[in-house]
Design a protein around this motif. Structure first.
Motif, PDB file in Angstrom:
ATOM      1  N   HIS A 125       0.815  -1.222   0.000  1.00  0.00           N
ATOM      2  CA  HIS A 125       0.000   0.000   0.000  1.00  0.00           C
ATOM      3  C   HIS A 125       0.843   1.264   0.000  1.00  0.00           C
ATOM      4  O   HIS A 125       0.613   2.156  -0.843  1.00  0.00           O
ATOM      5  CB  HIS A 125      -0.964  -0.026   1.187  1.00  0.00           C
ATOM      6  N   VAL A 127       3.904   1.581  -1.011  1.00  0.00           N
ATOM      7  CA  VAL A 127       4.634   1.605  -2.284  1.00  0.00           C
ATOM      8  C   VAL A 127       3.719   2.120  -3.390  1.00  0.00           C
ATOM      9  O   VAL A 127       4.151   2.883  -4.262  1.00  0.00           O
ATOM     10  CB  VAL A 127       5.177   0.203  -2.621  1.00  0.00           C
ATOM     11  N   SER A 128       2.443   1.743  -3.338  1.00  0.00           N
ATOM     12  CA  SER A 128       1.487   2.236  -4.345  1.00  0.00           C
ATOM     13  C   SER A 128       1.345   3.747  -4.285  1.00  0.00           C
ATOM     14  O   SER A 128       1.100   4.405  -5.307  1.00  0.00           O
ATOM     15  CB  SER A 128       0.121   1.574  -4.129  1.00  0.00           C
ATOM     16  N   TRP A 130       3.716   5.754  -3.828  1.00  0.00           N
ATOM     17  CA  TRP A 130       4.907   6.372  -4.410  1.00  0.00           C
ATOM     18  C   TRP A 130       4.863   6.433  -5.931  1.00  0.00           C
ATOM     19  O   TRP A 130       5.831   6.854  -6.560  1.00  0.00           O
ATOM     20  CB  TRP A 130       6.167   5.594  -4.011  1.00  0.00           C
ATOM     21  N   VAL A 131       3.761   6.011  -6.539  1.00  0.00           N
ATOM     22  CA  VAL A 131       3.670   5.941  -7.996  1.00  0.00           C
ATOM     23  C   VAL A 131       4.125   7.233  -8.690  1.00  0.00           C
ATOM     24  O   VAL A 131       4.899   7.188  -9.652  1.00  0.00           O
ATOM     25  CB  VAL A 131       2.238   5.565  -8.429  1.00  0.00           C
ATOM     26  N   PRO A 132       3.693   8.436  -8.213  1.00  0.00           N
ATOM     27  CA  PRO A 132       4.137   9.652  -8.921  1.00  0.00           C
ATOM     28  C   PRO A 132       5.632   9.934  -8.763  1.00  0.00           C
ATOM     29  O   PRO A 132       6.195  10.728  -9.527  1.00  0.00           O
ATOM     30  CB  PRO A 132       3.310  10.765  -8.249  1.00  0.00           C
ATOM     31  N   LEU A 134       8.208   7.548  -8.599  1.00  0.00           N
ATOM     32  CA  LEU A 134       9.109   6.517  -9.096  1.00  0.00           C
ATOM     33  C   LEU A 134       8.916   6.284 -10.583  1.00  0.00           C
ATOM     34  O   LEU A 134       7.821   6.453 -11.116  1.00  0.00           O
ATOM     35  CB  LEU A 134       8.865   5.200  -8.345  1.00  0.00           C
ATOM     36  N   SER A 135       9.987   5.860 -11.224  1.00  0.00           N
ATOM     37  CA  SER A 135       9.891   5.452 -12.620  1.00  0.00           C
ATOM     38  C   SER A 135       9.151   4.117 -12.683  1.00  0.00           C
ATOM     39  O   SER A 135       9.119   3.368 -11.698  1.00  0.00           O
ATOM     40  CB  SER A 135      11.286   5.297 -13.216  1.00  0.00           C
ATOM     41  N   PRO A 136       8.567   3.797 -13.831  1.00  0.00           N
ATOM     42  CA  PRO A 136       7.857   2.507 -13.941  1.00  0.00           C
ATOM     43  C   PRO A 136       8.753   1.318 -13.611  1.00  0.00           C
ATOM     44  O   PRO A 136       8.299   0.363 -12.976  1.00  0.00           O
ATOM     45  CB  PRO A 136       7.414   2.490 -15.410  1.00  0.00           C
ATOM     46  N   LEU A 139       9.284   1.179  -9.789  1.00  0.00           N
ATOM     47  CA  LEU A 139       8.045   0.750  -9.140  1.00  0.00           C
ATOM     48  C   LEU A 139       7.836  -0.754  -9.332  1.00  0.00           C
ATOM     49  O   LEU A 139       7.481  -1.466  -8.384  1.00  0.00           O
ATOM     50  CB  LEU A 139       6.861   1.526  -9.708  1.00  0.00           C
ATOM     51  N   ALA A 140       8.083  -1.226 -10.547  1.00  0.00           N
ATOM     52  CA  ALA A 140       7.933  -2.656 -10.825  1.00  0.00           C
ATOM     53  C   ALA A 140       8.898  -3.476  -9.977  1.00  0.00           C
ATOM     54  O   ALA A 140       8.553  -4.562  -9.503  1.00  0.00           O
ATOM     55  CB  ALA A 140       8.169  -2.928 -12.310  1.00  0.00           C
ATOM     56  N   TYR A 143       7.545  -3.652  -6.382  1.00  0.00           N
ATOM     57  CA  TYR A 143       6.451  -4.621  -6.323  1.00  0.00           C
ATOM     58  C   TYR A 143       6.987  -6.053  -6.403  1.00  0.00           C
ATOM     59  O   TYR A 143       6.529  -6.941  -5.682  1.00  0.00           O
ATOM     60  CB  TYR A 143       5.464  -4.381  -7.470  1.00  0.00           C
TER      61      TYR A 143
END
Length: 238
Positions: A125, A127-128, A130-132, A134-136, A139-140, A143
């Motif tokens: 949760h 980590v979600s 932090w989406v704006p 982090l780079s894709p 983020l991947a 996860y």
């Protein structure tokens, strides 16, 4: 894990998740023993969160390394891994209640793993959020680490509950059995690793269709994985 362009970050992520699971599993045994009256691990410098204190040259380095390299070179991916850490020393005679105490010390390792699996699920949760930021790719990777942490802890915890000495499940069963049965049962400990290797890795590869332990672990781990996701508020199927 495939041997492709992104194999190195995935490998390092898997190694980190596994090392944390193994280290905290062993530390839990030591801290449980200390709480129940045995300070052997503390006196021997093994009551530590330092992974290097728990490294076994064969079980932690040579065997997993051999399996990793041979699988990557032959089939291009890692299909299975096996290994072990150096067991935390426990003197059962120092425990205030030896039979009950040994059961609790043994159960502390898997309990730690199940707690860590749930914690990893809960960390999805933040980590979600932090989406704006982090780079894709980053983020991947976060996860992937959390999901691998759930998986590594569930596999380690459930595998150790198999009722085969010297696995934790074997020690728990020995504590539940009457003394006349527990003593001969624990004599299996000298053959425990061979029994595990035979039942889990050798027989399934030489006897077609024989893989009861692997089947049970796959089915139980899959259900446990989805249960952790549901308990941590991340949905889950099946």
């Amino acid at each position: 894990m495939s041997f492709g362009a992104g194999w190195l970050p995935e490998l390092l992520t898997a190694v980190l998740a596994s090392v944390l699971a193994i280290t905290l599993h062993e530390a839990a045994h030591g801290y449980a023993a200390l709480a129940l009256g045995d300070d052997t691990a503390k006196r021997m410098g093994r009551l530590s969160l330092n992974p290097l204190r728990h490294v076994d040259r064969v079980g932690t380095i040579l065997l997993p390394g051999f399996l990793l390299v041979t699988q990557l070179l032959t089939v291009g991916r890692v299909e299975f891994m096996f290994g072990w850490a150096k067991p935390v020393p426990v003197d059962v005679l120092n425990l205030r209640n030896p039979r009950q105490g040994m059961m609790l010390v043994a159960a502390a390792g898997p309990a730690m793993n199940f707690g860590l699996a749930l914690l990893a699920g809960l960390l999805i949760h933040p980590v979600s959020a932090w989406v704006p930021l982090l780079s894709p790719d980053s983020l991947a990777l976060f996860y992937r680490f959390l999901l691998l942490s759930i998986l590594a802890n569930l596999v380690l915890g459930l595998f150790n509950l198999l009722p085969i000495p010297p696995l934790d499940g074997g020690r728990i069963v020995a504590g539940l059995l009457p003394a006349p049965l527990a003593l001969p049962y624990m004599r299996l400990e000298r053959w425990g690793i061979l029994i595990v290797l035979l039942a889990v890795f050798i027989l399934p590869r030489v006897v077609d269709g024989f893989d009861p332990v692997g089947w049970a672990l796959r089915e139980v781990v899959a259900d446990a994985f989805n249960l952790v996701l549901r308990l941590s508020g991340n949905g889950g199927g099946r």
